[in-house]
Every structure is written in C-alpha cells, then in structure tokens.
Write a protein that holds these residues in place. Structure first.
Motif, mmCIF file in Angstrom:
data_model
loop_
_atom_site.group_PDB
_atom_site.id
_atom_site.type_symbol
_atom_site.label_atom_id
_atom_site.label_comp_id
_atom_site.label_asym_id
_atom_site.label_seq_id
_atom_site.Cartn_x
_atom_site.Cartn_y
_atom_site.Cartn_z
ATOM 1 N N VAL A 113 -40.638 34.489 27.468
ATOM 2 C CA VAL A 113 -39.845 33.748 27.804
ATOM 3 C C VAL A 113 -38.338 33.820 28.097
ATOM 4 O O VAL A 113 -37.792 33.347 28.988
ATOM 5 C CB VAL A 113 -39.754 32.416 26.502
ATOM 6 N N ARG A 114 -37.799 34.685 27.108
ATOM 7 C CA ARG A 114 -36.387 35.043 27.636
ATOM 8 C C ARG A 114 -36.332 35.696 29.170
ATOM 9 O O ARG A 114 -35.275 35.653 29.824
ATOM 10 C CB ARG A 114 -35.817 36.195 26.602
ATOM 11 N N ALA A 115 -37.449 36.722 29.386
ATOM 12 C CA ALA A 115 -37.489 37.065 30.806
ATOM 13 C C ALA A 115 -37.482 36.148 31.830
ATOM 14 O O ALA A 115 -36.735 35.960 32.696
ATOM 15 C CB ALA A 115 -38.511 38.165 30.884
ATOM 16 N N LEU A 116 -38.184 35.008 31.692
ATOM 17 C CA LEU A 116 -38.263 33.979 32.462
ATOM 18 C C LEU A 116 -37.055 33.315 32.633
ATOM 19 O O LEU A 116 -36.492 32.778 33.832
ATOM 20 C CB LEU A 116 -39.269 32.802 32.180
ATOM 21 N N LEU A 117 -36.149 33.000 31.599
ATOM 22 C CA LEU A 117 -34.842 32.336 31.461
ATOM 23 C C LEU A 117 -33.635 33.183 32.353
ATOM 24 O O LEU A 117 -32.803 32.647 32.363
ATOM 25 C CB LEU A 117 -34.656 32.112 30.021
ATOM 26 N N ARG A 118 -34.072 34.591 32.535
ATOM 27 C CA ARG A 118 -33.068 35.396 33.378
ATOM 28 C C ARG A 118 -33.356 35.138 34.651
ATOM 29 O O ARG A 118 -32.848 36.032 35.414
ATOM 30 C CB ARG A 118 -33.107 36.703 32.747
ATOM 31 N N ARG A 119 -34.390 34.334 35.192
ATOM 32 C CA ARG A 119 -34.687 34.490 36.569
ATOM 33 C C ARG A 119 -33.425 34.023 37.337
ATOM 34 O O ARG A 119 -32.512 33.514 37.041
ATOM 35 C CB ARG A 119 -35.657 33.484 36.847
ATOM 36 N N PRO A 120 -33.388 34.181 38.705
ATOM 37 C CA PRO A 120 -32.407 34.094 39.378
ATOM 38 C C PRO A 120 -32.052 32.636 39.630
ATOM 39 O O PRO A 120 -33.083 31.742 39.317
ATOM 40 C CB PRO A 120 -32.677 34.564 40.758
ATOM 41 N N ALA A 121 -30.914 32.049 39.965
ATOM 42 C CA ALA A 121 -30.494 30.684 39.813
ATOM 43 C C ALA A 121 -31.039 29.790 40.822
ATOM 44 O O ALA A 121 -31.132 28.652 40.426
ATOM 45 C CB ALA A 121 -29.044 30.686 40.320
#
Length: 228
Positions: A113-121
């Motif tokens: 989930v944290r990796a998804l939240l780091r997706r580009p803007a």
C-alpha cells in the motif's frame, strides 16, 4: 495522513488490516460491498484502494472496472483467495496496480500500500489547487501566493475535497466523511465549527475564495463576489 478505502467483507481481517495501516500512518475507511464502495469513492478523493474480489454483492473487479471506466486513476491493490495465474492476469487487465493473494503477511500488505501511495503525481494529485488557493498536503498549509496558514487535519481534508471538486457543490455528508472518515462518530455541529474556522483562515490569507452554503445542496468554493 494518507487516506485509503478498504473494501473487505471479512470483519476480523478488515480490523487487522486497519490496525496495521493506521500504525503506518495511513487512515482507512472500510466498506464491505461494491455499491457502498462506489458511493464512498464518489464522495472522497482516496489516494488508494485495497479491494477484495469476493464480496457479498459480486466480484470486486466489477467495481474496479467501473472506477477505471469513470476515468479515475486511483491506485488499487487487489486481494483474493485465488492464486492462479489467469486470476492475477484478469485482475491486472481490469485495472489493478498490484495483486496480493490470501493469506498474506500484514507487513507485506502495508508495504505494498505504501508503494502505491508513492505513485507519481499524475495518479493522485498531491497538492490540489483552485483559483488563488493551493493546499500543501505534506505540511498541512493552505497558500494564497506567498501567504499561508496551517490547517488542522479535519480542516485540511475538507479543503482538499473542496479544491478537488473546484466549484462543484459537495454534500455535507461527503465533507464529514472527508474530515472524519466513514466510521467515526462526530457531533452534529462539528462540520459547522470546522467550516467557520476555514472561512476565517481564508480571510486571514487574503483569498478571494469563499466556502459558500448552496442552500439545500451542500457547500462549494466561490469567488467572493459570487459567494452566498
């Protein structure tokens, strides 16, 4: 704090997932059906979805396809008890960004989930803006040019939704969900207090935007000359 929507009908699993995500600084709203999830997604600009496939009213991929067909690019982690290759391919083709078979370790789920939240803007706008206002999510500061003021967490979530909707009307229930989540009980006048403080803060930084009460419908950002 980031906020995601968890669509999971297994109460104990949902509780454990919420506990792990909250410990990682991620706020969670939980629903257990496709129809209630769709209502929540329309009310809130969630930064990610965690979606179970086996739901009481159908396959979670039905919801995911609806989200993608609506042009929403919110990142989505799909959970499923199925681990066959064709099931994973089906999920990814439906628009999933990641796929996690059950059973899983909670720390792995949180990491994904944290990796998804780091997706580009371009997948989830970080600093929404409208008119002369810009909200800096990381610091919780609302800017008008070089003037800024710090918002409380509930105020920030309300302003984030209003800015996300630009000058569209937002229902009272949607603002309450944005500020305090779908499951948290709030006092009847909590939203009125938060809106009063936000209006004073808009004046303090000299913004021409106002939070207008659109009678019988909800609230919206309006230029000072047009505000009611």
């Amino acid at each position: 704090m980031s906020r995601i929507l968890l669509i999971e009908d297994h109460d104990r699993l949902a509780h454990l997932m919420c506990k792990g995500l909250l410990a990682a600084g991620i706020a969670v709203d939980v629903v257990d059906r496709i129809d209630s999830a769709w209502v929540a997604i329309q009310q809130m600009p969630y930064q990610a979805l965690v979606l179970d496939r086996g739901l009481p009213d159908g396959d979670g991929l039905v919801l995911l396809k609806k989200v993608r067909n609506a042009g929403l690019n919110v990142p989505c982690l799909v959970l499923t008890a199925r681990d066959a290759l064709h099931d994973r391919v089906e999920g990814l083709e439906a628009g999933a960004d990641d796929y996690l078979p059950k059973p899983f370790a909670m720390n792995e789920m949180v990491a994904r989930v944290r990796a998804l939240l780091r997706r580009p803007a371009e997948f989830h706008p970080i600093d929404p803006s409208h008119g002369d206002l810009r909200l800096h999510i990381e610091s919780g500061a609302l800017f008008n040019g070089d003037k800024s003021i710090t918002l409380a967490p509930a105020e920030m979530h309300i302003m984030q939704l209003l800015l996300h909707k630009h000058d569209d009307v937002v229902r009272r229930s949607a603002l309450e969900a944005a500020a305090w989540g779908l499951s948290e009980a709030v006092t009847p006048n909590a939203l009125d207090v938060a809106l009063h403080r936000l209006r004073r803060k808009l004046l303090a930084i000299g913004s021409r935007q106002r939070i207008a009460n659109v009678r019988g419908m909800g609230y919206a950002l309006r230029q000072a000359d047009d505000a009611q």
